[in-house]
Structures are given as structure tokens and as C-alpha cells.
Scaffold this motif. Structure first.
Motif, PDB file in Angstrom:
ATOM      1  N   THR A  78       0.839  -1.199   0.000  1.00  0.00           N
ATOM      2  CA  THR A  78       0.000   0.000   0.000  1.00  0.00           C
ATOM      3  C   THR A  78       0.872   1.247   0.000  1.00  0.00           C
ATOM      4  OG1 THR A  78      -0.096   0.089   2.423  1.00  0.00           O
ATOM      5  CG2 THR A  78      -1.826  -1.149   1.298  1.00  0.00           C
ATOM      6  N   TYR A  79       0.269   2.336  -0.414  1.00  0.00           N
ATOM      7  CA  TYR A  79       0.929   3.639  -0.323  1.00  0.00           C
ATOM      8  C   TYR A  79      -0.154   4.670  -0.022  1.00  0.00           C
ATOM      9  CZ  TYR A  79       3.690   7.729  -1.235  1.00  0.00           C
ATOM     10  OH  TYR A  79       4.337   8.932  -1.091  1.00  0.00           O
ATOM     11  N   GLN A  80      -0.002   5.384   1.073  1.00  0.00           N
ATOM     12  CA  GLN A  80      -1.013   6.361   1.459  1.00  0.00           C
ATOM     13  C   GLN A  80      -0.458   7.770   1.332  1.00  0.00           C
ATOM     14  OE1 GLN A  80      -2.426   6.696   5.625  1.00  0.00           O
ATOM     15  NE2 GLN A  80      -4.435   6.347   4.728  1.00  0.00           N
ATOM     16  N   PHE A  81      -1.224   8.623   0.662  1.00  0.00           N
ATOM     17  CA  PHE A  81      -0.813  10.025   0.566  1.00  0.00           C
ATOM     18  C   PHE A  81      -2.037  10.917   0.736  1.00  0.00           C
ATOM     19  CE2 PHE A  81      -1.480   8.401  -3.681  1.00  0.00           C
ATOM     20  CZ  PHE A  81      -2.244   9.373  -4.308  1.00  0.00           C
ATOM     21  N   SER A  82      -1.795  12.088   1.322  1.00  0.00           N
ATOM     22  CA  SER A  82      -2.865  13.029   1.627  1.00  0.00           C
ATOM     23  C   SER A  82      -3.170  13.898   0.421  1.00  0.00           C
ATOM     24  CB  SER A  82      -2.471  13.921   2.800  1.00  0.00           C
ATOM     25  OG  SER A  82      -2.320  13.148   3.957  1.00  0.00           O
ATOM     26  N   LEU A  83      -4.460  14.113   0.198  1.00  0.00           N
ATOM     27  CA  LEU A  83      -4.898  15.052  -0.833  1.00  0.00           C
ATOM     28  C   LEU A  83      -5.039  16.441  -0.236  1.00  0.00           C
ATOM     29  CD1 LEU A  83      -7.662  12.962  -2.602  1.00  0.00           C
ATOM     30  CD2 LEU A  83      -5.366  13.428  -3.412  1.00  0.00           C
ATOM     31  N   ILE A  84      -5.842  16.521   0.806  1.00  0.00           N
ATOM     32  CA  ILE A  84      -6.061  17.745   1.577  1.00  0.00           C
ATOM     33  C   ILE A  84      -6.123  17.313   3.031  1.00  0.00           C
ATOM     34  CG2 ILE A  84      -7.267  18.991  -0.285  1.00  0.00           C
ATOM     35  CD1 ILE A  84      -9.912  18.192   1.000  1.00  0.00           C
ATOM     36  N   PRO A  85      -6.101  18.231   3.975  1.00  0.00           N
ATOM     37  CA  PRO A  85      -6.204  17.802   5.373  1.00  0.00           C
ATOM     38  C   PRO A  85      -7.457  16.940   5.598  1.00  0.00           C
ATOM     39  CG  PRO A  85      -5.624  20.111   5.263  1.00  0.00           C
ATOM     40  CD  PRO A  85      -5.909  19.676   3.858  1.00  0.00           C
ATOM     41  N   TYR A  86      -7.306  15.870   6.304  1.00  0.00           N
ATOM     42  CA  TYR A  86      -8.352  14.920   6.669  1.00  0.00           C
ATOM     43  C   TYR A  86      -8.743  13.953   5.554  1.00  0.00           C
ATOM     44  CZ  TYR A  86      -8.881  18.279  10.443  1.00  0.00           C
ATOM     45  OH  TYR A  86      -8.635  19.122  11.485  1.00  0.00           O
ATOM     46  N   ILE A  87      -8.253  14.124   4.337  1.00  0.00           N
ATOM     47  CA  ILE A  87      -8.595  13.221   3.238  1.00  0.00           C
ATOM     48  C   ILE A  87      -7.303  12.625   2.665  1.00  0.00           C
ATOM     49  CG2 ILE A  87      -9.664  13.009   0.949  1.00  0.00           C
ATOM     50  CD1 ILE A  87     -11.699  13.749   3.022  1.00  0.00           C
ATOM     51  N   ALA A  88      -7.302  11.295   2.497  1.00  0.00           N
ATOM     52  CA  ALA A  88      -6.133  10.599   1.943  1.00  0.00           C
ATOM     53  C   ALA A  88      -6.606   9.518   0.977  1.00  0.00           C
ATOM     54  CB  ALA A  88      -5.297   9.988   3.054  1.00  0.00           C
ATOM     55  N   ILE A  89      -5.705   9.123   0.093  1.00  0.00           N
ATOM     56  CA  ILE A  89      -5.953   8.034  -0.857  1.00  0.00           C
ATOM     57  C   ILE A  89      -4.930   6.934  -0.592  1.00  0.00           C
ATOM     58  CG2 ILE A  89      -5.752   7.365  -3.278  1.00  0.00           C
ATOM     59  CD1 ILE A  89      -7.084   9.842  -4.080  1.00  0.00           C
TER      60      ILE A  89
END
Length: 168
Positions: A78-89
């Protein structure tokens, strides 16, 4: 020397990670109405990259079968990265082993099948707090099992999951 380098890499990756890992639980409703539960545990390794073990099990049966027992075991990168504060993909790729055991209404015969396939998925996370997030996920299982003399279109495939994650 190899053990020292491995220990240093693991220590550095642990210190740079925001979290050490995560555990989660999710619910899926299959195409034909069956209910599935997914549980997973993951380790965050280095700057958003991690490994995850998943287990999915059905807890209801389709009315075409007297017995429908489907279990999935998955290992994902897996790889998790934030789009905006409180939201991640969180995209994920890995292998899923599917075990199925069925008994049909027309035939008094048990059929079991197992397959292992490469798969991928994507999750959208909403961080409710620093340690709790909710997610909506999709995993492509494709045609789950191809079984001779059984209409596999009546089998459930649950691809969308709604659940929560606890970040450790």
C-alpha cells in the motif's frame, strides 16, 4: 553486516512514519445480496508505503446454494498520501487467494475451488481524528472462481467496502 543495515533501515522507517501501522474492519454487500466482512492489519514501513494482510469472509448465503462459503486471504503493498487535510488516498496492489466451497440445490454434491490472483484496489480515507479514519474502498477481484457445471454468475463478488481504520 546485512543484519545491521536491515536494523538501521527498519529503525529509520519506523521513526519517519506518522503511524506504526493500522487495523481495520469493513463491510461489503455483494452483487447478489450476500454480506461480507473484511478485517485487516497493516504495517507502515517508509514514508507512506506499507504492507497489509487482509481477510474477507461471507456471512450470508445466496438462495441458489444450500452452502456458500467464500474466504479471501490477501497480501497487499500500500501507499497512502494526503490530498487535503483529513482526506487521503490509499492505492494497493497484491495477491489474493480465494477459497470457495459450495453445495447447489439441484445436486447433492459439494464443490470446492481455490485460486490465487493478482489484484489491485483503491481506498478513500477520511480522518475523523488522529487515530481513527473511515474509508470507502474498491478491490478488483475479477471473476472470483470458475467452477465447472456451476453458473458462476449467481456467485457474489463484493468489490466495494465501507469501514473504519484505527491507526497505531
Amino acid at each position: 553486516m546485512k543484519k545491521i543495515i536491515l536494523a538501521v533501515l527498519l529503525t529509520v522507517s519506523t521513526l519517519t512514519a506518522d503511524f506504526l501501522g493500522q487495523a481495520g474492519l469493513g463491510y461489503s454487500r455483494g452483487d447478489n445480496g450476500a454480506n461480507y466482512v473484511t478485517a485487516f492489519a497493516g504495517a507502515d514501513m517508509f514514508m507512506g508505503a506499507g504492507l497489509r494482510l487482509e481477510y474477507t469472509k461471507n456471512f450470508s448465503e445466496h438462495d441458489e446454494f444450500t452452502k456458500e462459503d467464500i474466504s479471501r486471504y490477501g497480501l497487499f503493498a500500500t501507499y497512502q498520501f494526503s490530498l487535503i487535510p483529513y482526506i487521503a488516498i490509499t492505492p494497493k496492489i497484491g495477491l489474493v487467494k480465494t477459497d470457495g466451497e459450495f453445495e447447489t440445490l439441484e445436486v447433492i454434491k459439494a464443490v470446492s475451488k481455490s485460486s490465487t490472483k493478482f489484484t489491485y484496489g483503491l481506498e478513500l480515507d477520511y480522518y475523523y481524528s488522529g487515530f481513527l479514519s473511515f474509508y470507502l474502498g474498491y478491490t478488483d477481484y475479477g471473476k472470483e472462481l470458475e467452477i465447472e457445471n456451476i453458473d458462476t454468475s449467481k456467485m457474489d463478488t463484493a468489490n466495494f467496502t465501507l469501514g473504519f481504520k484505527v491507526h497505531l
